[in-house]
Design an enzyme around this catalytic site. Structure first.
Site, PDB file in Angstrom:
ATOM      1  N   SER A 132       0.923  -1.150   0.110  1.00  0.00           N
ATOM      2  CA  SER A 132       0.108   0.053  -0.096  1.00  0.00           C
ATOM      3  C   SER A 132       0.854   1.172   0.061  1.00  0.00           C
ATOM      4  CB  SER A 132      -0.806   0.093   1.138  1.00  0.00           C
ATOM      5  OG  SER A 132      -1.403   1.216   1.337  1.00  0.00           O
ATOM      6  N   TYR A 145      -1.418  -0.601  10.648  1.00  0.00           N
ATOM      7  CA  TYR A 145      -1.518  -0.828   9.401  1.00  0.00           C
ATOM      8  C   TYR A 145      -0.276  -0.504   8.734  1.00  0.00           C
ATOM      9  CZ  TYR A 145      -3.516  -1.141   4.780  1.00  0.00           C
ATOM     10  OH  TYR A 145      -3.709  -1.345   3.302  1.00  0.00           O
TER      11      TYR A 145
END
Length: 257
Positions: A132, A145
């Site tokens: 990501s 995350y």
């Protein structure tokens, strides 16, 4: 290495979004695709639509993943499964951290452990790790995350070193905002979520990410496309903020001046 040199693929998080789009794209190249996800019903529908082989497995189930990896020699591995619990780290709880680390990083490490040595032994394979932009850039959200995605990014770099001298390629895909249902999974199934994150924006579709992956796989064997950042044209990362210190509370209980 062209698609014709690959026969089998393992795709995790395959029941929807980017994972399902990757399954569909690889099946169009006549790859035997083993699709892994927790949702048996969604996987069955995907199998009926694409001809993939469905496995209703949680990626954190090491025994089940080891059994699958022991039965099938995978030429392509797409680590796509991921979760998030978006909140500030100061508000994170033990369960949030464990879940995010278990799915986003620990499972990826173990699946690579199970699959990549076979690729090296056969001198053939391609690992696709979906990380990501959160692995490279800071923005408001969940520090856990960000940390796990940064770990996947470094793992991708290290795998190339560990497989050096063999025709095993590693590609890290770093999506920005993509028009998928992940926002409803993360923030709740409410129309306001789509309004906040999807409606009115010009965003890549899951199929666009799948096409980028197919581009990397279809490159000649001498070409390793190592890192692809895929964001909306109208999305940028970064920015600078500067805060003034907050006034300290008076020991007497009165606000400081």
């Amino acid at each position: 290495m062209p698609f014709s040199d690959y026969k089998t693929a393992l795709v995790t998080g395959a029941s929807s979004g980017i994972g399902a789009a990757v399954v569909e794209r690889l099946r169009r190249e006549n790859i035997e695709v083993h699709a892994v996800a927790r949702s048996a019903k969604a996987l069955q529908q995907l199998a009926e639509r694409t001809g993939c082989i469905a496995h209703a497995i949680d990626v954190t189930d090491r025994q089940a993943m080891a059994e699958l990896a022991g039965r099938v020699e995978f030429d392509i591995l797409v680590n796509n499964a991921g979760v998030d619990r978006p909140k500030k780290f100061l508000e994170a709880d033990e369960g949030d951290i464990d879940l995010i680390v278990d799915v986003n990083l620990r499972a990826v490490l173990h699946i690579c452990r199970l699959v990549v040595p076979g690729m090296v032994a056969r001198d053939r394979g391609h690992v696709i790790n979906i990380s990501s932009i959160a692995g490279a850039y800071n923005f408001g959200g969940n520090s856990s995350y960000h940390a796990t995605k940064a770990g996947v990014s470094m793992l991708s770099n290290q795998l190339r070193i560990d497989a050096f001298g063999k025709r095993v390629r590693v590609t890290e895909i770093c999506p920005g905002r993509v028009a998928t249902d992940i926002f409803n999974h993360v923030h709740g199934d409410d129309p306001s979520i789509r309004e906040k994150f999807i409606a009115g924006f010009e965003l890549p579709e899951a199929a666009d990410i799948a096409d980028a992956i197919a581009f990397a796989i279809s490159a000649p064997v001498a070409v390793n496309i190592g890192h692809m950042e895929i964001t909306p044209t109208l999305q940028v990362m970064g920015g600078l903020q500067t805060a003034r210190p907050q006034p300290k509370a008076d020991p007497s209980g009165e606000p400081g001046s």
